[in-house]
Design a protein around this motif. Structure first.
Motif, mmCIF file in Angstrom:
data_model
loop_
_atom_site.group_PDB
_atom_site.id
_atom_site.type_symbol
_atom_site.label_atom_id
_atom_site.label_comp_id
_atom_site.label_asym_id
_atom_site.label_seq_id
_atom_site.Cartn_x
_atom_site.Cartn_y
_atom_site.Cartn_z
ATOM 1 N N LEU A 9 0.839 -1.097 -0.040
ATOM 2 C CA LEU A 9 -0.121 0.096 0.023
ATOM 3 C C LEU A 9 0.788 1.178 0.033
ATOM 4 C CD1 LEU A 9 -2.778 1.256 0.238
ATOM 5 C CD2 LEU A 9 -2.714 1.086 2.569
ATOM 6 N N GLN A 10 1.827 1.169 0.793
ATOM 7 C CA GLN A 10 2.792 2.328 0.979
ATOM 8 C C GLN A 10 3.562 2.745 -0.583
ATOM 9 O OE1 GLN A 10 6.546 2.172 1.355
ATOM 10 N NE2 GLN A 10 6.482 4.625 1.835
ATOM 11 N N ARG A 11 3.877 1.619 -1.082
ATOM 12 C CA ARG A 11 4.663 1.861 -2.403
ATOM 13 C C ARG A 11 3.656 2.451 -3.364
ATOM 14 N NH1 ARG A 11 6.578 -3.456 -2.964
ATOM 15 N NH2 ARG A 11 8.088 -3.097 -1.081
ATOM 16 N N ASN A 12 2.326 1.681 -3.512
ATOM 17 C CA ASN A 12 1.320 2.093 -4.305
ATOM 18 C C ASN A 12 0.931 3.708 -4.142
ATOM 19 O OD1 ASN A 12 1.635 -0.355 -5.694
ATOM 20 N ND2 ASN A 12 -0.158 -1.176 -4.458
ATOM 21 N N LEU A 13 0.733 4.134 -2.813
ATOM 22 C CA LEU A 13 0.306 5.351 -2.714
ATOM 23 C C LEU A 13 1.402 6.335 -2.555
ATOM 24 C CD1 LEU A 13 -2.035 4.750 0.734
ATOM 25 C CD2 LEU A 13 -2.792 5.070 -1.610
ATOM 26 N N GLY A 14 2.793 5.875 -2.539
ATOM 27 C CA GLY A 14 3.709 6.557 -2.594
ATOM 28 C C GLY A 14 3.993 7.698 -1.668
ATOM 29 N N ILE A 15 3.091 7.691 -0.415
ATOM 30 C CA ILE A 15 3.155 8.836 0.519
ATOM 31 C C ILE A 15 4.107 8.147 1.624
ATOM 32 C CG2 ILE A 15 0.879 9.622 -0.073
ATOM 33 C CD1 ILE A 15 -0.313 8.318 2.296
ATOM 34 N N THR A 16 4.098 9.200 2.603
ATOM 35 C CA THR A 16 5.102 8.683 3.765
ATOM 36 C C THR A 16 4.465 8.076 4.827
ATOM 37 O OG1 THR A 16 6.179 10.767 3.432
ATOM 38 C CG2 THR A 16 6.791 9.900 5.567
ATOM 39 N N PHE A 17 4.731 6.787 5.337
ATOM 40 C CA PHE A 17 4.121 6.345 6.557
ATOM 41 C C PHE A 17 5.146 6.435 7.523
ATOM 42 C CE2 PHE A 17 1.324 2.621 4.820
ATOM 43 C CZ PHE A 17 0.559 3.421 3.771
ATOM 44 N N VAL A 18 4.486 6.853 8.586
ATOM 45 C CA VAL A 18 5.210 6.817 10.148
ATOM 46 C C VAL A 18 4.509 5.751 10.875
ATOM 47 C CG1 VAL A 18 5.838 8.142 11.888
ATOM 48 C CG2 VAL A 18 5.510 9.182 9.868
ATOM 49 N N PHE A 19 5.181 4.773 11.315
ATOM 50 C CA PHE A 19 4.713 3.586 11.708
ATOM 51 C C PHE A 19 5.152 3.256 13.176
ATOM 52 C CE2 PHE A 19 4.959 -1.302 12.345
ATOM 53 C CZ PHE A 19 3.632 -1.505 11.841
ATOM 54 N N VAL A 20 4.317 3.285 14.116
ATOM 55 C CA VAL A 20 4.643 3.261 15.721
ATOM 56 C C VAL A 20 4.623 1.677 15.955
ATOM 57 C CG1 VAL A 20 4.078 3.523 17.847
ATOM 58 C CG2 VAL A 20 4.339 5.198 16.333
ATOM 59 N N THR A 21 5.736 0.960 16.652
ATOM 60 C CA THR A 21 5.622 -0.387 17.351
ATOM 61 C C THR A 21 6.589 -0.720 18.161
ATOM 62 O OG1 THR A 21 5.709 -2.583 16.269
ATOM 63 C CG2 THR A 21 7.459 -1.244 15.191
ATOM 64 N N HIS A 22 6.194 -2.000 18.989
ATOM 65 C CA HIS A 22 7.074 -2.086 19.858
ATOM 66 C C HIS A 22 7.928 -3.561 19.273
ATOM 67 C CE1 HIS A 22 3.403 -4.247 20.870
ATOM 68 N NE2 HIS A 22 4.182 -5.247 21.050
ATOM 69 N N ASP A 23 7.678 -3.955 18.253
ATOM 70 C CA ASP A 23 7.934 -5.141 17.786
ATOM 71 C C ASP A 23 8.911 -4.957 16.747
ATOM 72 O OD1 ASP A 23 8.130 -7.444 16.323
ATOM 73 O OD2 ASP A 23 6.208 -7.965 16.194
ATOM 74 N N GLN A 24 10.154 -5.371 17.176
ATOM 75 C CA GLN A 24 11.458 -5.132 16.397
ATOM 76 C C GLN A 24 11.389 -5.732 15.122
ATOM 77 O OE1 GLN A 24 14.397 -7.388 16.372
ATOM 78 N NE2 GLN A 24 13.414 -8.874 17.767
ATOM 79 N N GLU A 25 10.863 -7.045 15.051
ATOM 80 C CA GLU A 25 10.851 -7.723 13.881
ATOM 81 C C GLU A 25 10.041 -7.157 12.921
ATOM 82 O OE1 GLU A 25 10.465 -12.018 14.984
ATOM 83 O OE2 GLU A 25 9.523 -12.276 13.332
ATOM 84 N N GLU A 26 8.864 -6.491 13.273
ATOM 85 C CA GLU A 26 8.019 -5.846 12.349
ATOM 86 C C GLU A 26 8.858 -4.655 11.712
ATOM 87 O OE1 GLU A 26 3.774 -5.989 13.714
ATOM 88 O OE2 GLU A 26 3.962 -3.984 13.803
ATOM 89 N N ALA A 27 9.222 -3.737 12.564
ATOM 90 C CA ALA A 27 9.944 -2.808 12.251
ATOM 91 C C ALA A 27 11.254 -2.953 11.154
ATOM 92 C CB ALA A 27 10.741 -2.009 13.227
ATOM 93 N N LEU A 28 11.863 -3.931 11.442
ATOM 94 C CA LEU A 28 13.047 -4.366 10.470
ATOM 95 C C LEU A 28 12.392 -4.712 9.157
ATOM 96 C CD1 LEU A 28 15.387 -6.624 13.025
ATOM 97 C CD2 LEU A 28 15.766 -4.174 11.880
ATOM 98 N N THR A 29 11.463 -5.636 9.248
ATOM 99 C CA THR A 29 10.645 -6.213 8.136
ATOM 100 C C THR A 29 10.134 -5.018 7.114
ATOM 101 O OG1 THR A 29 9.973 -7.760 9.549
ATOM 102 C CG2 THR A 29 9.243 -7.845 7.066
#
Lengths: 342, 299
Positions: free
Chosen positions: A184-204
């Motif tokens: 979705l982020q790639r298709n919309l081409g907009i900035t995503f700011v993603f908050v997470t405590h899951d390091q795996e998710e952030a790395l991925t």
């Protein structure tokens, strides 16, 4: 770092105090346009507060926030060109799916036919076409998540803020949604700011990650760099698993001054029959099979050292005396400021 | 550590006391336990409430002996004819409805901003203080509150000395009843606001809605069922009231006082029963209308 043009979001010296407590304590941050940027940290680290400051739900007690070069920290949330996907989705329970998605369009006084069409397109994109007339209460967690996403991006914001959007989903669904989010982020081409405590998710997911602890940013870097070259003890232990050597241990065991880390996969056992002494020696305390690899916990003096080997490595029994080797290049020196061992 | 005591031998099972036996009996006999649980309240509801209502209905079809004043069990529609055709009853019904609607509107208009302020703006301390303040009148007896208002509005009373007293009458009745039933409206409206998650209001702002838009498109629809719940209280309680109006209403009559007069001084129980059907019918119409709006679904 002082030039903020071309940046979707710039934070300078941002601080948010609640009485005596600084939830956010002097944060500088630049997020580029079209970037998938994650804010990673344990709960209470200030990452969500920063997100709320960017969204406009809260005002900083000090510092400036710019969106696309314009200061916005005194604007209300409805005057900012960002939209939020809330942790528990915050869908309007009295409106059905399409009315929820249309909400932002209705507020913008877009004609009924046009907004129905835009909302339908957004729902199609999230594969929710068949659920238009359902109430949020009749949807599963994953479907609600998609409605929340559709409702946020249908108004065409420059920045989408996502507050632990996958936190409430089970593991399987979460992995699927991660892929969808990235697409979705790639298709919309907009900035995503993603908050997470899951390091795996952030790395991925991320192009870059800011690691938060105690209201401060510990490190901002690409996932690869964050993992291979953690700047602080906190980053080393929060992102992946690490063997940490504090000053004493580093001095005694490695003959180095300062604080160091070695990733478990960069350690290896020396076969007993080779007779070579290892650089570390200890006793096996525990051994776990974790699918693609074995994790062995070794007591090396007072330290607990974790060694990761590919599955199929020679077996080791609890109580075995073992020798451990590593390459100097894999020993990382850590910054010692902002120490807060996890 | 509990682990060591476990290791030395299993802990004994809890002793099989009589009360334990009883609870395990009920746990395995679901229907019996449900019956035991509901028997008393159901009996109360059916015997005392529904049966007495039915008796009332039946009484309305009887008449009184004009000479002895005794109830005569002859079937007649005369009471209903009187109630539905006599101008007095029509006038009193309209007057009662006007008062009930006015009281409800006044209470809702007060409860909305107060409930919003208490749940979304005030800090925990101020909120607690306000809840107590709005519930406090419930601790005082009904008569005390009604007579308090009488002293406020009566000639030479507090408001009269300021030159703004409405005097005893309909206005005073509306004010007094609005005051007496206010807690019954404020509390459901307050909890209704409390139940609206803050992030829905944030989400509305995030999507571009300013204060008024958020209020009309998100807050009002979500708090509406609670407003309806509160209005049922103020509306039905006002409709049935016959005391406050005697204290502050001057010579005005309401349905309640009419029924009271028919039973008491009139000694005509069948006519009183027929009169009592007016508020019952009004409430049934009101509840049906409310049900139509779907507000009861979200209660």
């Amino acid at each position: 770092m002082t030039e903020s043009s071309g940046m979707a979001i710039s934070l300078r010296g941002v601080e948010r105090r609640f009485g005596e407590v600084a939830a956010v304590d002097g944060v500088d941050l630049d997020i580029a346009e079209g970037e998938f940027f994650s804010m990673l940290g344990p709960s209470g680290s200030g990452k969500t507060t920063v997100l709320r400051l960017i969204a406009g739900f809260d005002e900083p007690t000090a510092g400036t926030i710019e969106l696309a070069g314009k200061p916005v920290h005194h604007l209300a949330s409805y005057d900012r060109d960002v939209n939020t996907v809330f942790q528990d989705y915050a869908l309007f329970p009295h409106l059905n799916v399409i009315e929820n998605v249309e909400f932002g369009l209705r507020v913008r006084r877009i004609a009924k036919a046009k907004r129905r069409q835009l909302a339908r397109e957004a729902l199609e994109r999230m594969r929710l076409g068949a659920l238009e007339t359902r109430r949020p209460g009749e949807l599963s967690g994953g479907q609600r998540q998609r409605v929340a996403l559709a409702r946020a991006f249908v108004v065409d914001p420059k920045v989408l803020l996502l507050d632990e959007p996958l936190g409430a989903l089970d593991k399987k669904l979460r992995e699927q949604m991660q892929i969808e989010l990235k697409d979705l982020q790639r298709n919309l081409g907009i900035t995503f700011v993603f908050v997470t405590h899951d390091q795996e998710e952030a790395l991925t997911l991320s192009d870059r990650i800011a690691v938060f602890n105690d209201g401060r940013i510990q490190q901002v870097d690409t996932p690869e760099n964050l993992y291979s070259a953690p700047a602080t003890e906190f980053v080393a232990s929060f992102v992946g698993t690490s063997n940490l050597f504090d000053e004493q241990a580093a001095h005694r065991l490695l003959g180095l001054s300062g604080t160091y880390t070695i990733r478990p996969e960069n350690l290896r056992f020396i076969a007993a029959e080779s007779g070579r002494p290892g650089r570390l020696s200890g006793t096996v305390r525990n051994r776990m099979f974790i699918g693609s690899s074995h994790r062995t916990i070794v007591d090396v003096e007072e330290l607990e050292i974790s060694v990761l080997e590919p599955a199929g490595s020679p077996n080791r029994e609890i109580g075995d005396a073992v020798a451990i080797d590593f390459n100097d290049a894999d020993v990382r020196k850590l910054r010692t400021d902002g120490l807060s061992a996890a | 550590m509990s682990q060591t005591s476990r290791a030395e031998g299993r802990l004994p099972a809890p002793p099989m006391t009589a009360s334990r036996r009883l609870s395990s009996f009920f746990a395995t006999h679901r229907k019996l336990s449900l019956t035991a649980l509901l028997a008393a309240p159901l009996a109360w509801l059916v015997l005392i409430y529904i049966v007495s209502l039915l008796l009332l209905l039946v009484t309305a079809f009887w008449s009184t002996d004009s000479f002895t004043g005794q109830v005569v069990q002859d079937w007649t529609l005369g009471n209903f004819t009187a109630v539905f055709t006599e101008a007095l009853y029509r006038a009193v019904t309209v007057r009662t409805l006007i008062i009930a609607v006015s009281v409800t509107i006044i209470d809702v208009v007060i409860a909305l901003p107060v409930g919003y302020f208490m749940s979304k703006v005030a800090g925990p301390r101020l909120r607690g203080a306000l809840v107590v303040a709005f519930l406090m009148p419930l601790w005082a007896a009904y008569l005390v509150k009604a007579y308090a208002w009488r002293t406020i509005v009566s000639p030479h009373g507090l408001l009269d000395s300021l030159g703004i007293s409405p005097g005893l009458g309909l206005i005073a009745t509306i004010i007094t009843m609005s005051y007496i039933w206010l807690p019954y409206v404020v509390m459901p409206v307050y909890t209704g606001f409390e139940r609206i998650p803050d992030n829905l209001i944030e989400a509305a702002g995030d999507l571009g809605a300013k204060g008024w838009n958020t209020f009309t498109a998100v807050i009002v629809p979500l708090v509406w069922p609670s407003v309806i719940a509160g209005s049922i209280f103020s509306f039905s309680l006002t409709l049935g009231d016959y005391i406050a109006v005697q204290i502050v209403g001057g010579s005005q009559q309401l349905l309640g006082t009419l029924i009271y007069a028919n039973v008491g001084t009139g000694g005509n129980m069948p006519l009183a029963a027929a009169t009592a059907f007016i508020p019952i019918v009004v409430i049934v119409i009101y509840l049906t209308a409310v049900r139509r709006t779907g507000a009861l679904k979200n209660l």
